[in-house]
Design an enzyme around this catalytic site. Structure first.
Site: not given
Length: 219
Positions: A11, A13, A167
């Site tokens: 991922d 961001d 995240d």
């Protein structure tokens, strides 16, 4: 011993780039511009990783579809104002370079749009480290498995030999839906209990600790 993974998908961001706080502020500022209720940090951070339209539906459930374009414009306006101050997490640049040298494929699967990801890759100088990337302009938004399945197909890698690193629960549920493995990082948008609920292989509190876990397995 053979390495367990042939493809590592990240991922963007909150996983590689320390942009969570900026995105939360951007969502809140865009809502304020449109005269909408400003979401609390927890609600705004929950949608990080989703495509903008899906994020709007969650953050602003009363927003009619006719105003989506207005919201997108406000979001992009505020996001661009702070992009120069966003940096990669500690250890990302050198860690990715070492992983690439191990002979595995590296890829990105993000809720960002294509222009946003291409700009971020160019600004950070990481473009050449990734073999393939997917955004919501090419694939369904997380947690739909299309991004991971498409990347594995392009690079000729079996799903079971693909590792997703993210995240948010959106990232880990995408991995579950795609039949790939997943690990979480607890320094981004979602709290650790939400990550644990997705049954990841492991959770790490820094990119360096993730790299220290993975690198020996790659030989």
């Amino acid at each position: 011993m053979d390495k367990p993974f042939d493809l590592i998908v990240f991922d963007w961001d909150g996983t590689l780039m320390d942009s969570t706080a900026h995105i939360v502020h951007t969502i809140q500022a865009a809502c304020a511009d449109l005269g909408l209720p400003v979401p609390e940090r927890e609600r705004a951070s929950h949608v990080i990783g989703l495509g903008l339209i899906d994020a709007m539906r969650y953050v602003c459930p009363g927003l009619p579809p006719s105003r989506y374009e207005e919201m997108v414009h406000a979001y992009k306006h505020h996001y661009v104002l702070g992009t120069e101050t966003i940096e990669l997490f500690d250890g990302v640049r050198e860690g990715l370079a070492e992983l690439r040298a191990s002979g595995v494929f590296l890829a990105v699967a993000t809720g960002k749009g294509r222009p946003g990801l291409d700009d971020a890759l160019a600004r950070t100088g990481l473009t050449s480290l990734f073999d393939a990337t997917r955004t919501v302009n090419e694939c369904a938004s997380k947690p739909h498995p299309e991004m991971l399945l498409s990347l594995a197909d392009e690079l000729g890698v079996e799903n079971r030999r693909t590792l997703m690193v993210g995240d948010t629960s959106h990232d880990l549920n995408m991995a579950n839906n795609a039949g790939t493995r997943g690990v979480g990082v607890s320094y981004g948008a979602h709290p650790i209990d939400e990550l644990l609920a997705c049954n990841p292989l492991a959770i790490f509190d820094s990119f360096r600790s993730f790299h220290a876990w993975l690198q020996p397995q790659l030989g």
